[in-house]
Design a protein around this motif. Sequence first.
Motif, PDB file in Angstrom:
ATOM      1  N   ARG A 101     -17.738  45.717   3.248  1.00 46.21           N
ATOM      2  CA  ARG A 101     -17.166  46.778   3.997  1.00 46.21           C
ATOM      3  C   ARG A 101     -17.027  46.497   5.633  1.00 46.21           C
ATOM      4  NH1 ARG A 101     -17.758  51.669   6.789  1.00 46.21           N
ATOM      5  NH2 ARG A 101     -16.536  53.315   6.160  1.00 46.21           N
ATOM      6  N   ASN A 102     -18.057  45.916   6.103  1.00 44.51           N
ATOM      7  CA  ASN A 102     -17.865  45.538   7.571  1.00 44.51           C
ATOM      8  C   ASN A 102     -16.945  44.685   7.701  1.00 44.51           C
ATOM      9  OD1 ASN A 102     -19.895  47.524   8.290  1.00 44.51           O
ATOM     10  ND2 ASN A 102     -21.602  46.130   8.182  1.00 44.51           N
ATOM     11  N   ARG A 103     -16.972  43.396   7.003  1.00 37.82           N
ATOM     12  CA  ARG A 103     -15.953  42.307   6.837  1.00 37.82           C
ATOM     13  C   ARG A 103     -14.399  42.935   6.656  1.00 37.82           C
ATOM     14  NH1 ARG A 103     -19.639  39.847   3.535  1.00 37.82           N
ATOM     15  NH2 ARG A 103     -18.103  39.806   1.653  1.00 37.82           N
ATOM     16  N   LEU A 104     -14.524  43.888   5.983  1.00 36.48           N
ATOM     17  CA  LEU A 104     -13.105  44.321   5.824  1.00 36.48           C
ATOM     18  C   LEU A 104     -12.662  45.210   7.163  1.00 36.48           C
ATOM     19  CD1 LEU A 104     -13.181  45.841   2.057  1.00 36.48           C
ATOM     20  CD2 LEU A 104     -11.627  43.671   3.065  1.00 36.48           C
ATOM     21  N   ILE A 105     -13.667  45.916   7.559  1.00 39.03           N
ATOM     22  CA  ILE A 105     -13.309  46.723   8.888  1.00 39.03           C
ATOM     23  C   ILE A 105     -13.092  45.564   9.996  1.00 39.03           C
ATOM     24  CG2 ILE A 105     -14.445  48.000  10.684  1.00 39.03           C
ATOM     25  CD1 ILE A 105     -15.656  49.687   8.364  1.00 39.03           C
ATOM     26  N   LEU A 106     -13.694  44.657   9.967  1.00 37.11           N
ATOM     27  CA  LEU A 106     -13.436  43.538  11.118  1.00 37.11           C
ATOM     28  C   LEU A 106     -12.161  43.068  10.920  1.00 37.11           C
ATOM     29  CD1 LEU A 106     -16.690  41.617  11.365  1.00 37.11           C
ATOM     30  CD2 LEU A 106     -15.658  42.911  13.123  1.00 37.11           C
ATOM     31  N   GLU A 117     -13.797  53.664   1.974  1.00 37.75           N
ATOM     32  CA  GLU A 117     -14.603  52.835   1.130  1.00 37.75           C
ATOM     33  C   GLU A 117     -13.863  51.277   1.009  1.00 37.75           C
ATOM     34  OE1 GLU A 117     -16.489  56.256  -2.016  1.00 37.75           O
ATOM     35  OE2 GLU A 117     -14.696  54.942  -2.658  1.00 37.75           O
ATOM     36  N   ALA A 118     -15.044  50.498   0.727  1.00 37.99           N
ATOM     37  CA  ALA A 118     -14.444  49.101   0.478  1.00 37.99           C
ATOM     38  C   ALA A 118     -14.288  49.068  -0.973  1.00 37.99           C
ATOM     39  CB  ALA A 118     -15.728  48.023   0.930  1.00 37.99           C
ATOM     40  N   ALA A 119     -12.995  48.686  -1.392  1.00 36.67           N
ATOM     41  CA  ALA A 119     -12.407  48.796  -2.737  1.00 36.67           C
ATOM     42  C   ALA A 119     -12.475  47.152  -3.014  1.00 36.67           C
ATOM     43  CB  ALA A 119     -11.145  49.400  -2.991  1.00 36.67           C
ATOM     44  N   HIS A 120     -12.740  46.740  -4.144  1.00 38.36           N
ATOM     45  CA  HIS A 120     -12.416  45.393  -4.771  1.00 38.36           C
ATOM     46  C   HIS A 120     -11.288  45.486  -5.562  1.00 38.36           C
ATOM     47  CE1 HIS A 120     -16.858  44.822  -4.226  1.00 38.36           C
ATOM     48  NE2 HIS A 120     -16.315  43.681  -3.836  1.00 38.36           N
ATOM     49  N   ILE A 121     -10.226  44.419  -5.058  1.00 36.57           N
ATOM     50  CA  ILE A 121      -8.937  44.428  -5.990  1.00 36.57           C
ATOM     51  C   ILE A 121      -9.288  43.770  -7.377  1.00 36.57           C
ATOM     52  CG2 ILE A 121      -6.692  43.343  -5.780  1.00 36.57           C
ATOM     53  CD1 ILE A 121      -7.148  43.113  -2.796  1.00 36.57           C
ATOM     54  N   ALA A 122     -10.035  42.731  -7.602  1.00 32.36           N
ATOM     55  CA  ALA A 122     -10.157  42.162  -8.763  1.00 32.36           C
ATOM     56  C   ALA A 122     -11.744  42.721  -8.998  1.00 32.36           C
ATOM     57  CB  ALA A 122     -10.242  40.656  -8.900  1.00 32.36           C
ATOM     58  N   PRO A 123     -12.051  43.427 -10.067  1.00 29.79           N
ATOM     59  CA  PRO A 123     -13.367  44.363 -10.191  1.00 29.79           C
ATOM     60  C   PRO A 123     -14.396  43.337  -9.791  1.00 29.79           C
ATOM     61  CG  PRO A 123     -11.679  45.021 -11.661  1.00 29.79           C
ATOM     62  CD  PRO A 123     -11.214  43.715 -11.277  1.00 29.79           C
ATOM     63  N   TYR A 124     -15.418  43.505  -8.874  1.00 30.68           N
ATOM     64  CA  TYR A 124     -16.498  42.658  -8.597  1.00 30.68           C
ATOM     65  C   TYR A 124     -17.298  42.459 -10.021  1.00 30.68           C
ATOM     66  CZ  TYR A 124     -20.793  41.013  -6.508  1.00 30.68           C
ATOM     67  OH  TYR A 124     -21.964  40.080  -6.125  1.00 30.68           O
ATOM     68  N   ALA A 125     -17.425  43.416 -10.901  1.00 24.19           N
ATOM     69  CA  ALA A 125     -18.212  43.280 -12.295  1.00 24.19           C
ATOM     70  C   ALA A 125     -17.733  41.978 -12.834  1.00 24.19           C
ATOM     71  CB  ALA A 125     -18.388  44.482 -13.025  1.00 24.19           C
ATOM     72  N   THR A 126     -16.186  41.636 -12.972  1.00 25.01           N
ATOM     73  CA  THR A 126     -15.778  40.660 -13.506  1.00 25.01           C
ATOM     74  C   THR A 126     -15.548  39.272 -12.912  1.00 25.01           C
ATOM     75  OG1 THR A 126     -13.396  41.570 -13.230  1.00 25.01           O
ATOM     76  CG2 THR A 126     -14.580  42.102 -15.159  1.00 25.01           C
ATOM     77  N   SER A 127     -15.299  39.540 -11.317  1.00 27.84           N
ATOM     78  CA  SER A 127     -15.195  38.443 -10.382  1.00 27.84           C
ATOM     79  C   SER A 127     -16.193  37.681 -10.077  1.00 27.84           C
ATOM     80  CB  SER A 127     -13.874  38.831  -9.589  1.00 27.84           C
ATOM     81  OG  SER A 127     -14.161  39.571  -8.435  1.00 27.84           O
ATOM     82  N   LEU A 180      -9.994  45.895  -0.140  1.00 29.26           N
ATOM     83  CA  LEU A 180      -8.964  46.800   0.678  1.00 29.26           C
ATOM     84  C   LEU A 180     -10.062  47.941   1.138  1.00 29.26           C
ATOM     85  CD1 LEU A 180      -6.216  47.504  -2.250  1.00 29.26           C
ATOM     86  CD2 LEU A 180      -5.970  46.072   0.013  1.00 29.26           C
ATOM     87  N   LEU A 181      -9.653  48.585   2.222  1.00 28.12           N
ATOM     88  CA  LEU A 181     -10.142  49.873   2.861  1.00 28.12           C
ATOM     89  C   LEU A 181      -9.254  51.049   2.389  1.00 28.12           C
ATOM     90  CD1 LEU A 181     -11.341  48.678   6.420  1.00 28.12           C
ATOM     91  CD2 LEU A 181     -12.701  49.190   4.545  1.00 28.12           C
ATOM     92  N   LEU A 182     -10.116  51.845   1.228  1.00 31.61           N
ATOM     93  CA  LEU A 182      -9.417  53.034   0.867  1.00 31.61           C
ATOM     94  C   LEU A 182     -10.154  54.221   1.079  1.00 31.61           C
ATOM     95  CD1 LEU A 182      -8.051  51.256  -2.561  1.00 31.61           C
ATOM     96  CD2 LEU A 182      -6.795  51.681  -0.218  1.00 31.61           C
ATOM     97  N   ARG A 183      -9.426  55.136   1.365  1.00 30.17           N
ATOM     98  CA  ARG A 183     -10.103  56.626   1.235  1.00 30.17           C
ATOM     99  C   ARG A 183     -10.593  56.880  -0.171  1.00 30.17           C
ATOM    100  NH1 ARG A 183      -5.841  60.864   2.579  1.00 30.17           N
ATOM    101  NH2 ARG A 183      -5.635  60.872   0.317  1.00 30.17           N
ATOM    102  N   SER A 184     -11.725  57.546  -0.110  1.00 29.54           N
ATOM    103  CA  SER A 184     -12.453  57.552  -1.578  1.00 29.54           C
ATOM    104  C   SER A 184     -11.603  58.184  -2.650  1.00 29.54           C
ATOM    105  CB  SER A 184     -13.822  58.649  -1.473  1.00 29.54           C
ATOM    106  OG  SER A 184     -13.520  59.769  -1.024  1.00 29.54           O
TER     107      SER A 184
END
Length: 189
Positions: free
Chosen positions: A71-76, A94-104, A113-117
């Motif tokens: 999240r902090n890297r995305l905010i920067l 929130e910090a959203a993963h484009i390619a899901p973290y569980a698979t990538s 992406l930084l997205l509203r919840s």
Amino acid sequence: MSIKELDLSKLEETLLGDIGCRQLVVEYVNAIDLDTAATIDTDTETPRSIIETRRRVLREVNLRQGQPQFRNRLILRYGNACQISRCAFPGLVEAAHIAPYATSSENGVHNGLLLRSDLHTLFDLGLLAINPATMTVSLHPEVQGMGYGSLEGAPLFTNGTSGPDRAALAERWEFFNSHLARLEEHVAS
């Protein structure tokens, strides 16, 4: 002999049957905090009890909020606001993963992406996507009439950077379009 902590979820069904014990279960569920929930394995397919459900919900919240470095890297990179709505309330972005973290297992800024919840949830469900060619928002028809219609076609804010990985966005775009195709098939039948 050893002393082990009692897991009330194993006794919950029995405890809920007794009026006096029901309050004990309710108090226990309310006392489960994020730290406790994060340390308990609740990876069963379907929670069998309200205790397990509470643990799972809190663990999921903790996982989302527990991505501080990502999240902090995305905010920067993009600033401290939602890249779609421009909402800057810290508790909602929130910090959203484009390619899901569980698979990538990819935690780089190009996969985020930084997205509203609520927009994060819509994105994860395939009800909102970013067109990789135009870098604009597209919404599933089901959510357009639910107060999100003004976001249709909105540009993704990239703060003057190259933005997120377009290949990852393209995969998500296909996921989004598959949802649209299923809706069209359902309407046609």
